[in-house]
Design a protein around this motif. Structure first.
Motif: not given
Length: 565
Positions: A407, A435-436, A447, A490, A548-552
């Motif tokens: 990430y 969302d993240c 973000v 996510q 930060a990770t899993d930006f949707t």
């Protein structure tokens, strides 16, 4: 037959033989020569003559009819030579003037004279006549004319101090030669090597009776033999190891000289990282090779010579020869240490350059490791700013506990990391939500999403309390694991998350859900990412690390329709 002479000494007549008269006349003349130039010197000579006359009277009263040369020698010994009398008189006069200032110097000088007198004409050997183990302490006692018990007591005391006495004794037993021949025995005792003295030593040696050894002496002797045999075995093993080391060093040296400097062959200067040192300062390599060979060859020669001397094939080394070899070995050691450090530094720099060449990667003109570059490339992330960042991605603390998931993450121990990375995504016009999962050690990391306008949300600082992700997962899992929920965007496996919640996985504590609502997009592109650049966020970052990770990106509605006129 000797001729007797009648002499008049201080008004008394004495019969004296011719040889004794000449010695007495020479002695009195020397007294006049020594004291005649001093004030009151004649009186001193008269007093000495009166004393001689008194001693002659005592001899005559004891029945001696004629004074012989032996009588004169004895009297001169009792009275003293003129030089001794002169020094005594001068010492008495100087003592009154200098005793306050020269007492320490006189004591030190007297101590030196005492040592010099005790060791004059002697050589230091191990004494075979009075030895308990190897004769070292008895040899020192004979050399200094002292009692061996003093040296043995001192050795016991020093042995109690971390074994120093025992180590010193073993070393001296190896270094000092034993007095075996009659000549060496005379030199040990400080006697002249004359035929008569040599004959006396031989006769004394023949007359010596073999003493019955006591139990203590036998035990010490057995212990010494065991230690000596063990030392010889260790010395042979060391000799073999040194020979192998010498052969290996010789192969390396030949290879370094034969192969070209830039060759990649084994043991070439380039491979060992010493090519630059050879070109800039070759003397370091030359001194290192010479010192290395001396350090290896001197012990090999000493061990081989010791074994051969034990088998009586060669004579043992003399003290001077042993001292010379020890000094040369220490000099080689003192030379090899700084040269070795210099060579190690050059070799380490060479290895560091090779490592950087193999592992150095650039992504968008930013230097980073291969894992960071590969993650950013596959995610189509664009680096807008990167300063004071120790790394750009990380793994091992993903919310589900999967250590393989990487990430976005950066770190700086002084909170000086300035990092902005974003990704652009093609979309259709509408209203979107981003969302993240985020986390940060301190404030100042954001973000963001940029479309028709810029929207930012600060990453909440981690304070060792359950963050929003933990609470949200608890609520979702309480309701139902099967329904479609926002967290599924996510890419979280709810079953895995359920286990994490039930076990209260510590990885969940630091992560939160960040959501940016109502992103209006009238064009066809939206950019989003993570930033700590004060010029972009308007706030200075005070976090050592942030992730930060899993930006949707989710489209939640259409643009409002404009009314036609």
């Amino acid at each position: 037959m000797k001729k007797n002479i009648t002499i008049n000494l201080c008004g008394r007549l004495f019969q004296i033989d011719e040889d004794a008269y000449e010695m007495l006349q020479h002695y009195i003349e020397s007294l006049h020569s020594s004291f005649g130039r001093q004030d009151g010197g004649e009186e001193i000579v008269d007093d000495i003559e009166s004393r001689i006359a008194e001693l002659f009277d005592e001899l005559r009263q004891n029945g001696t009819e004629a004074i012989t040369i032996e009588h004169v020698k004895e009297i001169i010994t009792r009275i003293g030579e003129p030089e001794q009398l002169t020094d005594e008189e001068e010492g008495k006069s100087e003592e009154k003037e200098n005793h306050r200032f020269d007492s320490f110097q006189s004591a030190a000088e007297g101590f030196r004279e005492e040592i010099r007198a005790r060791t004059a004409g002697k050589k230091l050997f191990r004494n075979p006549k009075d030895k308990m183990l190897a004769g070292v302490l008895s040899g020192f006692a004979t050399y200094t004319d002292t009692d061996p018990a003093i040296w043995r007591l001192g050795t016991i005391v020093f042995t109690a101090c971390y074994g120093i006495g025992l180590i010193a004794y073993i070393v001296l037993a190896i270094v000092l030669p034993e007095a075996k021949t009659p000549e060496q025995l005379l030199q040990m005792e400080g006697k002249d090597v004359t035929p008569q003295n040599l004959a006396d030593v031989v006769v004394e040696k023949d007359k010596q009776t073999v003493e019955r050894p006591n139990l203590l002496r036998s035990l010490f002797s057995i212990l010494l033999k065991i230690l000596f045999g063990f030392s010889v075995a260790i010395a042979m093993i060391v000799c073999v190891a040194l020979c192998c080391g010498f052969l290996f060093a010789l192969v390396v040296l030949v290879s370094a000289l034969v192969f070209p400097i830039s060759s990649n062959m084994p043991f070439s200067l380039e491979t060992m990282g010493l090519a630059e040192l050879y070109q800039t300062n070759p003397m370091v390599l030359i001194l290192f090779v010479i010192a290395l060979f001396m350090m290896l060859l001197i012990p090999i020669y000493a061990i081989i010579h010791m074994v051969m001397s034990l088998s009586n094939k060669v004579q043992p080394m003399g003290i001077v020869q042993r001292i010379v070899w020890i000094v040369l070995w220490i000099a080689a050691l003192c030379c090899i240490v700084p040269c070795g450090i210099t060579m190690a530094n050059y070799s380490q720099e060479h290895e560091s350059r090779l490592y950087r060449d193999r592992h150095q990667h650039f992504y968008q003109d930013v230097e980073m490791n291969e894992e960071d570059a590969d993650f950013l490339r596959r995610g189509s992330w664009n680096i807008l700013k990167a300063e004071n960042c120790d790394h750009y991605t990380w793994s091992g603390q993903y919310p589900t506990g999967d250590s393989r998931v990487r990430y976005l993450d950066t770190y700086n121990d002084f909170c000086e990391a300035i990092f902005q990375v974003e990704r652009k995504q093609q979309v259709v016009p509408g209203i979107y939500r981003l969302d993240c999962l985020v986390r940060a050690e301190g404030p100042g990391a954001f973000v963001y999403a940029v479309a028709d306008n810029k929207k930012l949300i600060e990453i909440p600082a981690y304070d060792n309390k359950p963050a929003g992700l933990y609470e949200a997962l608890q609520k979702e899992l309480t309701d139902s694991l099967q329904q479609t929920v926002r967290l599924q965007h996510q890419n979280l496996n709810l079953e895995v998350a359920a286990d994490a919640v039930r076990n209260h996985d510590s990885n969940l504590d630091s992560w939160s859900i960040a959501t940016i609502e109502n992103i209006i997009v009238t064009g066809d592109t939206i950019a989003y990412g993570m930033a700590s650049d004060p010029a972009f966020t308007g706030k200075t970052c005070r976090a050592k690390w942030f992730s930060a990770t899993d930006f949707t990106l989710t489209r939640i509605g259409d643009l409002p329709k404009t009314k036609k006129k």
